[in-house]
Enzyme design. Structure first.
Site, short mmCIF file in Angstrom:
data_model
loop_
_atom_site.label_atom_id
_atom_site.label_comp_id
_atom_site.label_asym_id
_atom_site.label_seq_id
_atom_site.Cartn_x
_atom_site.Cartn_y
_atom_site.Cartn_z
N CYS B 224 5.09 -43.26 -63.98
CA CYS B 224 4.11 -43.32 -65.05
C CYS B 224 2.69 -43.06 -64.56
O CYS B 224 1.79 -42.86 -65.36
CB CYS B 224 4.14 -44.67 -65.74
SG CYS B 224 5.75 -45.07 -66.40
N HIS B 303 -0.78 -46.47 -52.66
CA HIS B 303 0.68 -46.37 -52.61
C HIS B 303 1.23 -47.51 -51.77
O HIS B 303 0.87 -47.67 -50.62
CB HIS B 303 1.08 -45.03 -51.99
CG HIS B 303 2.44 -44.57 -52.41
ND1 HIS B 303 3.57 -45.32 -52.21
CD2 HIS B 303 2.83 -43.44 -53.04
CE1 HIS B 303 4.61 -44.65 -52.70
NE2 HIS B 303 4.19 -43.52 -53.20
N HIS B 387 -15.25 -49.51 -70.97
CA HIS B 387 -13.94 -49.39 -71.60
C HIS B 387 -12.84 -49.42 -70.55
O HIS B 387 -13.02 -48.90 -69.45
CB HIS B 387 -13.83 -48.09 -72.39
CG HIS B 387 -14.94 -47.92 -73.39
ND1 HIS B 387 -15.02 -48.65 -74.53
CD2 HIS B 387 -16.01 -47.11 -73.38
CE1 HIS B 387 -16.10 -48.30 -75.20
NE2 HIS B 387 -16.72 -47.38 -74.52
N HIS B 391 -2.51 -48.70 -68.53
CA HIS B 391 -1.25 -48.05 -68.90
C HIS B 391 -0.40 -49.02 -69.71
O HIS B 391 -0.13 -50.14 -69.28
CB HIS B 391 -0.53 -47.63 -67.63
CG HIS B 391 0.91 -47.31 -67.83
ND1 HIS B 391 1.34 -46.36 -68.74
CD2 HIS B 391 2.02 -47.80 -67.26
CE1 HIS B 391 2.65 -46.29 -68.70
NE2 HIS B 391 3.10 -47.15 -67.81
N HIS B 420 1.65 -50.66 -79.41
CA HIS B 420 2.23 -50.98 -80.72
C HIS B 420 2.56 -49.73 -81.51
O HIS B 420 3.62 -49.60 -82.10
CB HIS B 420 1.23 -51.83 -81.50
CG HIS B 420 1.73 -52.31 -82.82
ND1 HIS B 420 1.51 -51.63 -83.99
CD2 HIS B 420 2.47 -53.38 -83.16
CE1 HIS B 420 2.08 -52.27 -84.99
NE2 HIS B 420 2.66 -53.34 -84.51
N ASN B 424 5.75 -47.19 -75.07
CA ASN B 424 5.40 -46.80 -73.72
C ASN B 424 5.66 -45.31 -73.57
O ASN B 424 6.79 -44.88 -73.45
CB ASN B 424 6.24 -47.60 -72.71
CG ASN B 424 5.94 -47.22 -71.27
OD1 ASN B 424 5.22 -46.26 -71.01
ND2 ASN B 424 6.49 -47.96 -70.34
#
Lengths: 451, 496
Positions: B224, B303, B387, B391, B420, B424
């Site tokens: 992702c 990572h 802001h 994810h 919502h 995802n």
């Protein structure tokens, strides 16, 4: 021969989510139809898109939009505190099956019979967990060489053939991008206002007695493995006029023909079926089934069961006289007025027992779908459907006759009659002299090969 | 029991102290420079014009010195401007809006689950519990192949979904930016789980007839967080190629990866992943400066794959019946927390104002030297950013980050609402969230945005953008028809 290939089964949902925690309960007339289901088949010519599957896609989109107005249809069944069914409007959707068929619609219609036609409308009986069982099923079958068959089947608890037709009409309107002519109206049946309950009011007993009899006698007339078949006869305007003339051979100028097309055709079929069943004197037991929306003052879009049965009294009718039969039918129809129906509803609500019977398990049922125009449901835009068929299943009584309006080219009096009887009797019916005399068009005949 | 002091007065005093401290440290240079300049100015005023000209003459400039100094200044200036990295602009982006007929309400999802997993009521129960607490709404969409009973995930259907998502997003991007497909110099497509041959980037090149000397890349298997990896790659490429446009397509194709077995850890993605995609146009052209929406400030990649537990926490494997699915381990949240800490340790010095960095440094020194029991100071990132786009991996991820970074519910609103409305959507969820903020009209010129994404491996990547111009609430985009309904209150458990 494997003419139809099923492509897939999926669920279509509405475009807008339903409001959560909404429930819908059923009226007493709904509960009486718990054991039945309805199947409707629409044949239409192709429109616009030529690619295989494009019509299905556009129909899928329009039904999604249309389902937003029918939360009852996309909900699921649960039991309420009393143990009766009710719908939880949980937005689960409606099952859709997509299929392809070889040939064109016209070729199919030339050789269709009941067994083949029922392949065009998918139905699943209630599964072990009703909460995951869809109450409405839609099948779209595209014919390779042109034409589409749309099959709708639904649980009779939720809808009668009248509002099932209105459901299809709403879908057709949406497909053409038009507004719905009669938006669905979900409401309970009207109750009598207390002021009208006068002390010396005698409840109309005929209707009540008929229902009482049906509820108490739940054993089916015929066993389940007795195979029925269905034929469709189309009576055009002049054929129906001829039939009405046979009822009233001398129609004097100042007394117009009192019988309606329905009465005339119902009388005709009553006599013919009695003959076919081998009754030399007297007629088989018959019940009429009519839509009571207008009688009860309900809107045309009332969604739910609103068809009431009434027995036709054939006592005293010795010979097979069409005028007398029709007269008796007319009398039975007159008795189904507002007062009578309200009495019936009150009685039924009072005596609501848990076991709801099959209403069509004994008599010959003759149902009139006169209050809708099935051929006005237009998916294409300017073209009537090629053919429409109705089935109310299961038929385990003497038989069933459904009478509805014919396409406009058959005239305002034109009617289509679908008769369901045991196989051997249907063959004899086609050869009956009265019917032969009127020579209706046979839209769907008997299967060529039968044992 | 000691009397509880009224916190109110204390906190008010503390607030002003904090504000004063922040203002002092953040503007220390200005605050020191102004008095000095004022002093010089007063001195100069004190001297008369004759004294000034005398001062000037006494400096003894001759031609060579002037020329050398001039050359030196020009040389330094040139080196500075040449070595400055090119500014990368985000001209615009477009998110894929799924067709409303692909909607999957909870009831339908549960029903299909029940019908497909007939022999495993426990697995169905599990899925229902996940769905109830997931934070998803009733309008998330699954691709058509998954609506079938049973699902029919063929390769053709997967390609169909890819074409639908990617081409819609790209058409939308071309329309918004007026970009000519022939002007695309760099194309990067990232889709983690579906990697056909020819690649999805080749599919895009074929559809839009892009140039034959295009630099195309296809990233797969990177989870992702691949969206931000693509941004990083595009940035590096745009440093090398002047005057270029780069198009990035971030998506996840659900069709081939719908798990059809019974293993609980693998059923979780089925409940959360939904159809979505985004196309982004980046450019290093000067001419785009005027109309670009954002400017890329930092990209930080962390990572944790060297750690075995982190490596195995999101693992694609076969279950006992041979069905392939992605298994999520139980310590996913803990590992995510660790990865986040690593990432913010790197990004903190780059973005935090001096006041926060000083506090952090002091606490660090204090802990090392004086007392290891001091609580580590969590820098206040709300001062660095206006802001946040976290994810939308799941409700737990957003809750965890909200807690760790001490964010208010308004800061995480974009993430929660995107979860919502769209579910995802993997790497493209950051763009749906950014779109939400814009649709609400909250994006003003100079606002800084922090995008954080987690991914398998285990990776935590961040990107920092600065808003180039105030953005009016757009009339198109994925939120156009429903923004007025948001924000909604999402209950802890939705009763199904």
């Amino acid at each position: 021969m494997a003419e139809i290939t099923y492509i897939c089964k999926r669920t279509v949902v509405s475009t807008k989510p339903t409001q959560p925690r909404k429930y819908h309960s059923f009226s007493i007339l709904d509960h009486l139809m718990e054991k039945n289901h309805i199947r409707i088949v629409y044949y239409s010519k192709s429109w616009g898109e030529k690619e295989a599957g494009e019509i299905t896609v556009s129909l899928r989109e329009s039904i999604s939009e249309m389902l937003t107005h029918f939360p009852k249809v996309t909900g699921r069944l649960i039991r309420n505190e009393k143990g009766n069914w009710m719908i939880k409007c949980n937005d689960a959707g409606v099952r859709m099956v997509e299929a392809r068929a070889k040939g064109s619609v016209e070729d199919w219609l030339k050789s269709v019979d009941r067994e083949k036609e029922l392949k065009l409308v998918y139905w699943e009986d209630m599964i072990h967990k009703p909460y995951f069982w869809s109450t409405f099923y839609v099948q779209i079958t595209e014919f390779e060489k042109g034409g589409v068959a749309i099959g709708l089947s639904c649980f009779h608890l939720l809808a009668d053939p009248i509002c099932a037709t209105m459901f299809l009409k709403a879908w057709a309107d949406k497909t053409l991008g038009q507004k719905m002519v009669s938006p669905p109206f979900f409401h309970t049946l009207p109750t009598r206002r207390p002021i009208n309950k006068t002390s010396n009011h005698k409840p109309y007993t005929d209707l009540i007695n008929h229902y009482k009899f049906s509820i108490e006698n739940t054993t089916p007339f015929l066993d389940a493995n007795h195979t029925h078949t269905t034929i469709t006869l189309s009576f055009s305007d002049h054929m129906v006029q001829a039939c009405m003339d046979m009822v009233q051979p001398t129609s004097t100028p100042n007394k117009p023909n009192p019988s309606s097309p329905f009465e005339a055709l119902a009388g005709l079929l009553w006599i013919c079926i009695s003959k076919v069943k081998g009754l030399r004197n007297g007629l088989v037991n018959m019940s009429l089934c009519l839509d009571q929306r207008k009688v009860l003052g309900l809107d045309k879009g009332f969604f739910g069961n609103c068809m009431v049965y009434n027995k036709v009294h054939s006592n005293g009718l010795e010979e097979h006289n069409l005028s007398q039969a029709t007269k008796v039918i007319g009398e039975a129809l007159e008795k189904m007025d507002n007062e009578g129906i309200m009495d019936l509803i009150e009685w039924l609500e009072h005596n609501d027992s848990q076991s709801h019977p099959l209403m069509n398990n004994c008599d010959l049922i003759c149902a009139s779908l006169e209050t809708v125009e099935p051929y006005s449901v237009d998916f294409v835009g300017g073209f009537e459907p090629i053919q429409v068929s109705y089935y109310v299943e299961p038929v385990i009584g003497i038989g069933q006759v459904l009478i509805f309006r014919a396409p406009s080219y058959d005239g305002p009096l034109g009617r289509v009659v679908m008769v369901t009887l045991p196989k051997d009797e249907i063959v004899k019916l086609c050869e009956d002299e009265l019917i032969f005399h009127l020579s209706p068009r046979i839209l769907m005949g008997v299967a060529r090969n039968y044992a | 029991m000691p009397p509880i002091l009224p916190d109110f007065s204390n906190s008010v005093k503390l607030k002003y102290v904090k504000l004063g401290y922040q203002y002092l440290v953040n503007h220390i240079l200005t605050l020191t420079l102004i008095p000095i300049m004022a002093a010089i100015f007063i001195e100069v005023l004190g001297m008369g014009p004759d004294e000034i000209s005398n001062l000037w003459k006494s400096l003894h400039f001759d031609l060579v010195q002037i020329l050398c100094s001039a050359f030196l200044i020009i040389f330094i200036a040139t080196v500075y401007f040449m070595s400055k990295p090119r500014t990368i602009f985000l001209v615009d982006y477009a998110c894929f809006k799924p067709p409303i007929t692909c909607r999957v309400p909870f009831a339908t999802f549960m029903e299909h689950s029940r019908l497909n997993l007939k022999n495993n009521p426990k697995s169905v129960e599990f899925q229902m519990r996940i769905l109830e607490r997931s934070g998803l709404g009733e309008e998330t969409c699954l691709p058509p192949a998954i609506h079938y009973i049973p699902p029919n995930p063929t390769m053709e259907a997967a390609r169909g979904e890819a074409e639908l998502v990617i081409f819609s997003a790209m058409d939308s991007l071309f329309e918004k930016t007026g970009l000519n497909p022939k002007d695309i110099d760099i194309l990067i497509v990232n889709c983690s789980l579906f990697s056909p041959t020819p690649s999805l980037s080749a599919m895009v090149i074929n559809k839009y007839k892009l140039r034959s000397n295009i630099k195309s890349f296809n990233l797969s298997g990177m989870g992702c967080s691949a969206g931000l990896i693509s941004i990083d790659l595009a940035r590096d490429l745009l440093q090398v190629h002047p005057n270029s446009n780069a198009v990035i397509v971030s998506t996840e194709i659900i069709t081939p990866n719908y798990y059809q077995g019974n293993e609980r850890a693998m059923l979780l993605p089925n409940c959360l992943f939904r159809m979505g995609g985004a196309a982004i146009l980046l450019s290093n052209r000067r001419s785009e400066r005027r109309r670009a929406k954002y400017r890329l400030v930092h990209v930080v990649r962390t990572h944790k794959g060297a750690d075995d537990k982190a490596y195995r926490c999101v693992y694609e494997e076969e279950d006992k019946e041979g069905k392939v699915g992605i298994s999520l381990s139980k310590d996913l949240m803990a590992i995510a927390g660790e990865a986040l800490k690593s990432n913010i340790t790197t990004i903190g010095p780059l973005v935090l104002p001096a006041s926060e960095q000083l506090l952090f440094l002091l606490t660090l020194i204090g802990r090392k030297i004086f007392n290891p029991k001091w609580k580590p100071y969590i820098p206040d990132f709300k001062q660095a950013f206006e802001h946040f786009c976290i994810h939308a991996g799941g409700r737990a991820v957003i809750d965890e980050l909200q807690k760790n970074l001490q964010l208010s519910s308004e800061h995480v609103e974009a993430s929660r609402m995107a979860l919502h409305r769209f579910g995802n959507t993997s790497s493209s969820s950051l763009w749906y969230e950014l779109s939400y903020i814009e649709a609400k009209g909250r994006m003003k010129r100079g606002d800084r945005v922090w995008q954080i994404a987690f991914g398998s491996g285990f990776k935590c990547n961040s990107a920092v953008w600065k808003c180039n111009q105030s953005i009016k609430a757009p009339t198109d985009g994925p939120w156009a028809d429903c923004i007025d309904r948001y924000p909604v209150h999402i209950p802890e458990i939705v009763k199904l």
